[in-house]
Design a protein around this motif. Structure first.
Motif, PDB file in Angstrom:
ATOM      1  N   ALA A 318       4.809  -3.426  33.876  1.00  0.00           N
ATOM      2  CA  ALA A 318       5.468  -4.715  33.020  1.00  0.00           C
ATOM      3  C   ALA A 318       6.562  -6.012  33.316  1.00  0.00           C
ATOM      4  O   ALA A 318       7.684  -4.848  34.052  1.00  0.00           O
ATOM      5  CB  ALA A 318       5.813  -4.586  31.597  1.00  0.00           C
ATOM      6  N   SER A 319       5.549  -6.323  33.630  1.00  0.00           N
ATOM      7  CA  SER A 319       7.444  -7.522  33.459  1.00  0.00           C
ATOM      8  C   SER A 319       7.872  -8.353  32.190  1.00  0.00           C
ATOM      9  O   SER A 319       7.387  -8.946  32.000  1.00  0.00           O
ATOM     10  CB  SER A 319       6.514  -8.674  34.569  1.00  0.00           C
ATOM     11  N   ILE A 320       8.686  -8.927  31.968  1.00  0.00           N
ATOM     12  CA  ILE A 320       9.685  -8.513  31.112  1.00  0.00           C
ATOM     13  C   ILE A 320      10.917  -9.862  31.493  1.00  0.00           C
ATOM     14  O   ILE A 320      11.820  -9.394  31.829  1.00  0.00           O
ATOM     15  CB  ILE A 320      10.089  -7.553  30.050  1.00  0.00           C
ATOM     16  N   PRO A 321      10.566 -10.939  30.800  1.00  0.00           N
ATOM     17  CA  PRO A 321      12.004 -11.645  31.338  1.00  0.00           C
ATOM     18  C   PRO A 321      13.127 -10.893  30.220  1.00  0.00           C
ATOM     19  O   PRO A 321      12.413 -10.941  29.057  1.00  0.00           O
ATOM     20  CB  PRO A 321      11.309 -13.242  29.951  1.00  0.00           C
ATOM     21  N   SER A 322      13.639 -11.351  30.433  1.00  0.00           N
ATOM     22  CA  SER A 322      15.324 -10.295  30.083  1.00  0.00           C
ATOM     23  C   SER A 322      16.484 -10.919  29.198  1.00  0.00           C
ATOM     24  O   SER A 322      17.190 -11.550  30.505  1.00  0.00           O
ATOM     25  CB  SER A 322      15.344  -8.901  30.627  1.00  0.00           C
ATOM     26  N   GLY A 323      16.716 -10.769  28.071  1.00  0.00           N
ATOM     27  CA  GLY A 323      18.066 -11.451  27.864  1.00  0.00           C
ATOM     28  C   GLY A 323      19.335 -10.267  27.042  1.00  0.00           C
ATOM     29  O   GLY A 323      19.764  -9.892  27.652  1.00  0.00           O
ATOM     30  N   ASN A 324      18.462 -10.040  25.895  1.00  0.00           N
ATOM     31  CA  ASN A 324      19.430  -8.931  25.395  1.00  0.00           C
ATOM     32  C   ASN A 324      19.059  -7.760  25.599  1.00  0.00           C
ATOM     33  O   ASN A 324      19.594  -6.570  25.160  1.00  0.00           O
ATOM     34  CB  ASN A 324      19.585  -9.184  23.794  1.00  0.00           C
ATOM     35  N   PHE A 325      17.763  -7.620  26.293  1.00  0.00           N
ATOM     36  CA  PHE A 325      17.653  -6.357  27.009  1.00  0.00           C
ATOM     37  C   PHE A 325      16.108  -5.793  25.832  1.00  0.00           C
ATOM     38  O   PHE A 325      16.133  -4.237  26.420  1.00  0.00           O
ATOM     39  CB  PHE A 325      18.266  -4.937  27.512  1.00  0.00           C
ATOM     40  N   GLY A 326      16.340  -6.345  24.596  1.00  0.00           N
ATOM     41  CA  GLY A 326      15.179  -5.716  23.469  1.00  0.00           C
ATOM     42  C   GLY A 326      13.984  -5.306  24.145  1.00  0.00           C
ATOM     43  O   GLY A 326      13.362  -4.052  24.006  1.00  0.00           O
ATOM     44  N   ASP A 327      13.432  -6.051  24.700  1.00  0.00           N
ATOM     45  CA  ASP A 327      11.598  -5.742  24.848  1.00  0.00           C
ATOM     46  C   ASP A 327      11.691  -5.226  25.867  1.00  0.00           C
ATOM     47  O   ASP A 327      10.942  -4.139  26.706  1.00  0.00           O
ATOM     48  CB  ASP A 327      10.500  -7.090  25.358  1.00  0.00           C
ATOM     49  N   MET A 328      12.990  -4.697  27.134  1.00  0.00           N
ATOM     50  CA  MET A 328      12.934  -3.888  28.592  1.00  0.00           C
ATOM     51  C   MET A 328      12.976  -1.922  28.063  1.00  0.00           C
ATOM     52  O   MET A 328      12.633  -1.108  28.153  1.00  0.00           O
ATOM     53  CB  MET A 328      13.771  -4.192  29.587  1.00  0.00           C
ATOM     54  N   MET A 329      14.151  -2.688  26.866  1.00  0.00           N
ATOM     55  CA  MET A 329      14.934  -1.365  26.405  1.00  0.00           C
ATOM     56  C   MET A 329      13.260  -0.572  25.275  1.00  0.00           C
ATOM     57  O   MET A 329      12.732   0.367  25.584  1.00  0.00           O
ATOM     58  CB  MET A 329      15.393  -1.288  25.198  1.00  0.00           C
ATOM     59  N   GLY A 330      12.886  -1.194  24.655  1.00  0.00           N
ATOM     60  CA  GLY A 330      11.463  -1.010  24.298  1.00  0.00           C
ATOM     61  C   GLY A 330      10.441  -0.411  25.232  1.00  0.00           C
ATOM     62  O   GLY A 330       9.665   0.674  24.796  1.00  0.00           O
ATOM     63  N   THR A 331      10.057  -0.982  26.631  1.00  0.00           N
ATOM     64  CA  THR A 331       9.094  -0.250  27.494  1.00  0.00           C
ATOM     65  C   THR A 331       9.482   1.098  28.297  1.00  0.00           C
ATOM     66  O   THR A 331       8.966   1.514  28.361  1.00  0.00           O
ATOM     67  CB  THR A 331       9.142  -1.423  28.138  1.00  0.00           C
ATOM     68  N   VAL A 332      11.203   0.536  28.498  1.00  0.00           N
ATOM     69  CA  VAL A 332      11.264   2.518  28.279  1.00  0.00           C
ATOM     70  C   VAL A 332      11.089   2.990  27.875  1.00  0.00           C
ATOM     71  O   VAL A 332      10.501   3.843  28.160  1.00  0.00           O
ATOM     72  CB  VAL A 332      13.726   1.989  29.142  1.00  0.00           C
ATOM     73  N   LEU A 333      11.436   2.845  26.438  1.00  0.00           N
ATOM     74  CA  LEU A 333      10.998   4.146  25.626  1.00  0.00           C
ATOM     75  C   LEU A 333       9.849   4.105  25.126  1.00  0.00           C
ATOM     76  O   LEU A 333       9.104   5.718  25.743  1.00  0.00           O
ATOM     77  CB  LEU A 333      11.460   3.947  24.043  1.00  0.00           C
ATOM     78  N   ALA A 334       8.850   2.969  25.982  1.00  0.00           N
ATOM     79  CA  ALA A 334       7.087   4.161  25.640  1.00  0.00           C
ATOM     80  C   ALA A 334       6.858   4.419  26.898  1.00  0.00           C
ATOM     81  O   ALA A 334       6.173   5.339  26.599  1.00  0.00           O
ATOM     82  CB  ALA A 334       6.302   2.178  26.330  1.00  0.00           C
ATOM     83  N   LYS A 335       7.835   4.265  28.288  1.00  0.00           N
ATOM     84  CA  LYS A 335       7.589   5.310  28.628  1.00  0.00           C
ATOM     85  C   LYS A 335       7.476   6.435  29.109  1.00  0.00           C
ATOM     86  O   LYS A 335       7.533   7.503  29.935  1.00  0.00           O
ATOM     87  CB  LYS A 335       8.201   4.640  30.453  1.00  0.00           C
ATOM     88  N   GLY A 336       8.673   6.740  28.152  1.00  0.00           N
ATOM     89  CA  GLY A 336       9.479   7.814  27.868  1.00  0.00           C
ATOM     90  C   GLY A 336       8.323   8.350  27.096  1.00  0.00           C
ATOM     91  O   GLY A 336       8.388  10.263  26.975  1.00  0.00           O
ATOM     92  N   MET A 337       7.446   7.789  26.441  1.00  0.00           N
ATOM     93  CA  MET A 337       6.808   8.400  25.727  1.00  0.00           C
ATOM     94  C   MET A 337       5.127   8.620  26.093  1.00  0.00           C
ATOM     95  O   MET A 337       4.052   9.039  25.577  1.00  0.00           O
ATOM     96  CB  MET A 337       6.380   7.395  24.125  1.00  0.00           C
TER      97      MET A 337
END
Length: 546
Positions: A318-337
């Motif tokens: 997953a390649s994510i343009p990141s500013g406040n890291f919301g999308d990235m953090m959501g993807t971290v949670l998805a990986k953890g799920m």
């Protein structure tokens, strides 16, 4: 003899609609399920309801997912409380423990290719919310939020095994529509159930303000205050906030996004001001990426992407343009799920504090640097505190004990497990000139027009893969290129088509409130001034005090 029973409706029975307290007529139980604010019971029914309440608590609290402040892990709240508060009273962000993350089974993943976005959202979010919102109610809310005719989601194959997920086709043509529409519906659901009112405070570096304003516009229990940095967002982005009127109040602020975000956090944490103004210390809440109601729906994107590009538990990038890291953090949670993600690429622009932290272990906040990817002009991402927490660390913003203003952002009290973080996440910066080079290159090679944020996602993925698109990968495209016509012209020589909603807003009257006080200049960059706080409080009092 009958008596009024007020502390159960609609909470306990509404939370578990499949059961009826023994001895209660079905018609009365049905009324409870419809969310009546109070019911009349006789003595026998009251005893039955109380017994049922105790049984429900015993059965359900064990499986209830709770959320804690990143500044105090010992205090637990449910989703409703976290949503209504926005930020914890101690200025921490609400977070779910890694050990409490629900796991999505391989069988469910295998079924997702035939599901709509709303159906996948239900599978991902119901484990978090099922103890607080009835299943059918949640399905209805998600079906409404993610109607295909209003917010279609497309995953486009580009080359090799690389795809682009276009999160750009909603009402404001930004990925922020997804989380904002979920947030608005959840907040409205709980406020209606409680008979409450909230002021949603948002800071925006580009697209958040318009998406949240659109999602909340016209809701009778909500006022929305949006802070945006003067001169740092496009005309189209500004007009998505300033042309709505009614319960939407857009404020231009002297300074950058970090100043706007500090102002929002200061108001959110100032319960005394809320109590003085409204008689309700919890009146302010947030819809920024600091809100749990924004974070959880961002875990849905990668599941949808995976369902369209991968099979049989193969790994995806997953390649994510990141500013406040919301999308990235959501993807971290998805990986953890349990989602099979081999690597998360957090692409940033010239604000490279995070990639430098991953490399060196030192986190140094500097003045933010302007960039074509305007929504990512963020030197201190708010979700970084959550990321640190997920990997065992702790980060907080040091505040003046008297004024409660941030005096030192991003203080690391406990280092995260950097080795594990580096295994999961790669981060790199893209220079301003590389934005345009990438947009030009992708258009010339594939005929695809990217916006500056999508260009960051493409550039960082291609760098990571050394130009070989030989692994399943999805780039999150986060804004319609038509929102950035000047940048697109600079990159490829002509302007993209302007989205129809933005064409309409271009001719509409704007309503803008201005905070004219100046921020402080420090070696770390611009900092929120006390004068700005006081001016904001005065204007809010004039507009909203009743």
């Amino acid at each position: 003899m009958y008596r009024r029973y007020t502390d159960l409706c609609p909470q306990a029975i509404l939370l578990s609609p499949k059961k009826t307290p023994s001895g209660m007529p079905v018609s009365r139980a049905a009324k409870l399920k419809k969310g009546k604010t109070f019911c009349i019971f006789n003595d026998r029914e009251s005893f039955s309801v109380e017994k049922y309440r105790q049984e429900w608590e015993t059965e359900n609290l064990m499986g209830l997912i709770t959320y804690y402040s990143t500044n105090n892990v010992s205090e637990k709240v449910n989703f409703e409380t976290a949503l209504l508060r926005g930020m914890a009273p101690d200025y921490g962000l609400y977070m779910v423990s890694k050990d409490d993350l629900p796991v999505i089974s391989p069988d469910t993943l295998a079924d997702m290719p035939s599901m709509s976005y709303a159906q996948i959202a239900f599978e991902v979010l119901n484990p978090f919310l099922g103890s607080e919102i009835p299943e059918e109610t949640l399905r209805h809310l998600l079906n409404d939020a993610y109607r295909e005719g209003v917010i279609p989601t497309e995953v486009q194959h580009i080359t090799g095994k690389t795809h682009i997920m276009w999160l750009t086709k909603g009402p404001t043509y930004s990925f922020k529509d997804y989380a904002a529409r979920f947030f608005g519906r959840m907040l409205n659901y709980f406020l209606d159930a409680r008979g409450l009112r909230r002021v949603v405070v948002v800071a925006t570096s580009g697209d958040t303000g318009g998406a949240v304003a659109d999602a909340l516009h016209g809701l009778t229990s909500i006022d929305n205050i949006v802070f945006f940095p003067k001169g740092s967002i496009s005309d189209g982005q500004r007009r998505q906030m300033t042309t709505l009127g009614d319960n939407i109040y857009a404020f231009e602020v002297e300074g950058d996004f970090d100043v706007c975000q500090a102002l929002a956090k200061t108001l959110l944490g100032n319960q005394g001001f809320a109590d003085l103004l409204f008689g309700d210390p919890e009146r302010f809440t947030s819809a920024n990426s600091i809100s749990l109601g924004r974070l959880l729906p961002q875990a849905v994107y990668p599941f949808f992407a995976y369902s369209r590009v991968a099979r049989n538990m193969e790994q995806m990038i997953a390649s994510i343009p990141s500013g406040n890291f919301g999308d990235m953090m959501g993807t971290v949670l998805a990986k953890g799920m349990g989602l099979p993600i081999s690597r998360i690429i957090a692409g940033v622009n010239e604000n490279t504090e995070f990639p430098e932290f991953l490399k060196t272990g030192a986190y140094v906040v500097r003045p933010s640097v302007k960039s074509p990817s305007s929504a990512m002009i963020v030197s201190h991402p708010s979700n970084l505190a959550r990321l640190m927490d997920f990997y065992g660390g702790r980060m907080y913003d040091e505040r003046d004990p008297v004024t409660e203003k941030i005096v030192r952002p991003g203080v690391i009290a406990r280092m995260p497990d950097l080795d594990r973080m580096r295994e999961d996440i790669v981060s790199m910066g893209v220079t301003n000139s590389q934005h345009y080079e990438t947009m030009r290159d992708v258009f010339n090679r594939y005929g695809v027009i990217l916006d500056p944020h999508g260009a960051v996602g493409w550039r960082t993925l291609e760098t990571y893969l050394n130009g070989r698109h030989d692994q399943p990968a999805v780039i999150y495209e986060t804004a319609d290129p038509g929102k950035f016509p000047e940048d697109v012209v600079k990159a490829i020589g002509f302007a993209p088509e302007v989205p129809p909603g933005m064409k309409r807003q271009a001719g509409m009257k704007e309503r803008i409130y201005s905070i004219q006080s100046r921020p402080e200049h420090t070696p770390q960059g611009l900092k929120l001034s006390e004068a700005q706080v006081e001016e904001a409080k005065r204007l809010i009092k004039e507009l909203l005090a009743r």
